[in-house]
Write a protein that holds these residues in place. Structure first.
Motif, PDB file in Angstrom:
ATOM      1  N   LEU A  12       0.829  -1.204   0.000  1.00 39.36           N
ATOM      2  CA  LEU A  12       0.000   0.000   0.000  1.00 39.36           C
ATOM      3  C   LEU A  12       0.866   1.257   0.000  1.00 39.36           C
ATOM      4  CD1 LEU A  12      -2.982   1.105   0.384  1.00 39.36           C
ATOM      5  CD2 LEU A  12      -2.388   1.218   2.793  1.00 39.36           C
ATOM      6  N   PHE A  13       1.883   1.306   0.852  1.00 36.62           N
ATOM      7  CA  PHE A  13       2.768   2.466   0.918  1.00 36.62           C
ATOM      8  C   PHE A  13       3.576   2.632  -0.363  1.00 36.62           C
ATOM      9  CE2 PHE A  13       2.771   2.059   5.769  1.00 36.62           C
ATOM     10  CZ  PHE A  13       1.732   2.953   5.886  1.00 36.62           C
ATOM     11  N   ILE A  14       4.002   1.526  -0.970  1.00 36.84           N
ATOM     12  CA  ILE A  14       4.748   1.607  -2.222  1.00 36.84           C
ATOM     13  C   ILE A  14       3.893   2.238  -3.311  1.00 36.84           C
ATOM     14  CG2 ILE A  14       5.709   0.220  -4.100  1.00 36.84           C
ATOM     15  CD1 ILE A  14       6.839  -1.649  -1.934  1.00 36.84           C
ATOM     16  N   HIS A  15       2.619   1.863  -3.368  1.00 40.63           N
ATOM     17  CA  HIS A  15       1.743   2.423  -4.400  1.00 40.63           C
ATOM     18  C   HIS A  15       1.343   3.868  -4.103  1.00 40.63           C
ATOM     19  CE1 HIS A  15       1.330  -1.096  -6.899  1.00 40.63           C
ATOM     20  NE2 HIS A  15       1.191  -1.828  -5.795  1.00 40.63           N
ATOM     21  N   ILE A  16       1.248   4.226  -2.837  1.00 41.38           N
ATOM     22  CA  ILE A  16       0.873   5.602  -2.484  1.00 41.38           C
ATOM     23  C   ILE A  16       2.043   6.561  -2.703  1.00 41.38           C
ATOM     24  CG2 ILE A  16       0.292   7.131  -0.560  1.00 41.38           C
ATOM     25  CD1 ILE A  16      -1.445   4.893   0.534  1.00 41.38           C
ATOM     26  N   PHE A  17       3.231   6.208  -2.209  1.00 39.23           N
ATOM     27  CA  PHE A  17       4.362   7.127  -2.224  1.00 39.23           C
ATOM     28  C   PHE A  17       5.310   6.912  -3.398  1.00 39.23           C
ATOM     29  CE2 PHE A  17       3.112   7.105   2.268  1.00 39.23           C
ATOM     30  CZ  PHE A  17       2.963   8.462   2.462  1.00 39.23           C
ATOM     31  N   GLY A  18       5.130   5.844  -4.159  1.00 35.93           N
ATOM     32  CA  GLY A  18       6.013   5.571  -5.276  1.00 35.93           C
ATOM     33  C   GLY A  18       5.762   6.495  -6.451  1.00 35.93           C
ATOM     34  N   ILE A  19       6.804   6.734  -7.225  1.00 40.66           N
ATOM     35  CA  ILE A  19       6.692   7.569  -8.424  1.00 40.66           C
ATOM     36  C   ILE A  19       6.871   6.658  -9.629  1.00 40.66           C
ATOM     37  CG2 ILE A  19       7.734   9.447  -9.745  1.00 40.66           C
ATOM     38  CD1 ILE A  19       8.670  10.612  -7.098  1.00 40.66           C
ATOM     39  N   PRO A  20       5.955   6.712 -10.583  1.00 37.55           N
ATOM     40  CA  PRO A  20       6.109   5.862 -11.774  1.00 37.55           C
ATOM     41  C   PRO A  20       7.378   6.205 -12.544  1.00 37.55           C
ATOM     42  CG  PRO A  20       3.926   6.866 -11.696  1.00 37.55           C
ATOM     43  CD  PRO A  20       4.735   7.496 -10.618  1.00 37.55           C
ATOM     44  N   ASN A  21       7.958   5.185 -13.166  1.00 40.38           N
ATOM     45  CA  ASN A  21       9.161   5.411 -13.973  1.00 40.38           C
ATOM     46  C   ASN A  21       8.848   6.354 -15.135  1.00 40.38           C
ATOM     47  OD1 ASN A  21      10.708   3.765 -12.396  1.00 40.38           O
ATOM     48  ND2 ASN A  21      10.435   1.965 -13.680  1.00 40.38           N
ATOM     49  N   TYR A  22       9.775   7.275 -15.374  1.00 38.56           N
ATOM     50  CA  TYR A  22       9.702   8.232 -16.487  1.00 38.56           C
ATOM     51  C   TYR A  22       8.473   9.150 -16.400  1.00 38.56           C
ATOM     52  CZ  TYR A  22      12.973   4.756 -18.103  1.00 38.56           C
ATOM     53  OH  TYR A  22      14.006   3.868 -18.184  1.00 38.56           O
ATOM     54  N   HIS A  23       8.028   9.436 -15.201  1.00 38.81           N
ATOM     55  CA  HIS A  23       6.929  10.386 -15.031  1.00 38.81           C
ATOM     56  C   HIS A  23       7.445  11.775 -15.380  1.00 38.81           C
ATOM     57  CE1 HIS A  23       3.880  12.862 -13.016  1.00 38.81           C
ATOM     58  NE2 HIS A  23       3.083  11.822 -13.236  1.00 38.81           N
ATOM     59  N   PRO A  24       6.663  12.584 -16.127  1.00 36.50           N
ATOM     60  CA  PRO A  24       7.187  13.882 -16.578  1.00 36.50           C
ATOM     61  C   PRO A  24       7.542  14.852 -15.456  1.00 36.50           C
ATOM     62  CG  PRO A  24       4.880  13.616 -17.209  1.00 36.50           C
ATOM     63  CD  PRO A  24       5.323  12.312 -16.628  1.00 36.50           C
ATOM     64  N   LYS A  25       6.938  14.719 -14.280  1.00 39.73           N
ATOM     65  CA  LYS A  25       7.240  15.649 -13.189  1.00 39.73           C
ATOM     66  C   LYS A  25       8.217  15.068 -12.177  1.00 39.73           C
ATOM     67  CE  LYS A  25       3.189  18.427 -13.580  1.00 39.73           C
ATOM     68  NZ  LYS A  25       2.495  19.493 -12.959  1.00 39.73           N
ATOM     69  N   SER A  26       8.769  13.894 -12.431  1.00 37.13           N
ATOM     70  CA  SER A  26       9.730  13.314 -11.487  1.00 37.13           C
ATOM     71  C   SER A  26      11.088  13.995 -11.646  1.00 37.13           C
ATOM     72  CB  SER A  26       9.860  11.813 -11.698  1.00 37.13           C
ATOM     73  OG  SER A  26      10.443  11.541 -12.945  1.00 37.13           O
ATOM     74  N   LYS A  27      11.806  14.104 -10.543  1.00 34.90           N
ATOM     75  CA  LYS A  27      13.119  14.745 -10.549  1.00 34.90           C
ATOM     76  C   LYS A  27      14.183  13.699 -10.860  1.00 34.90           C
ATOM     77  CE  LYS A  27      11.800  18.104  -7.061  1.00 34.90           C
ATOM     78  NZ  LYS A  27      12.079  18.621  -5.716  1.00 34.90           N
ATOM     79  N   PRO A  28      15.264  14.102 -11.508  1.00 34.53           N
ATOM     80  CA  PRO A  28      16.320  13.133 -11.838  1.00 34.53           C
ATOM     81  C   PRO A  28      17.308  12.913 -10.690  1.00 34.53           C
ATOM     82  CG  PRO A  28      16.830  15.246 -12.783  1.00 34.53           C
ATOM     83  CD  PRO A  28      15.469  15.389 -12.134  1.00 34.53           C
TER      84      PRO A  28
END
Length: 80
Positions: A12-28
């Motif tokens: 549950l926590f992984i799905h809530i706080f995780g960021i999808p790979n190659y998301h346009p707003k994710s930081k590098p």
């Protein structure tokens, strides 16, 4: 992770706080860490900032500084 209810909460926590790979707003880069740990049948949450001691960002020279918020979750019931 041994008890099934904690395995469920981990997913549950992984799905809530995780960021999808190659998301346009994710930081590098990574600048903070969320820590979830289980002790005394409670889930303890801590938020840490990553501080590098030197500019070369060597993995051996990292400090974690707790920046908050921090809280404790006390699960009562988990329904199927």
């Amino acid at each position: 992770e041994e008890l099934p209810q904690f395995q469920l909460l981990k997913e549950l926590f992984i799905h809530i706080f995780g960021i999808p790979n190659y998301h346009p707003k994710s930081k590098p880069f990574y600048d903070h860490v969320f820590n979830f740990s289980v002790a005394d049948d409670r889930i303890w949450f801590r938020n840490y900032q990553i501080n590098y001691k030197r500019e070369d960002k060597d993995l051996q020279d990292i400090d974690l500084v707790e920046i908050g918020p921090r809280f404790t979750l006390n699960p009562i019931k988990i329904f199927e």
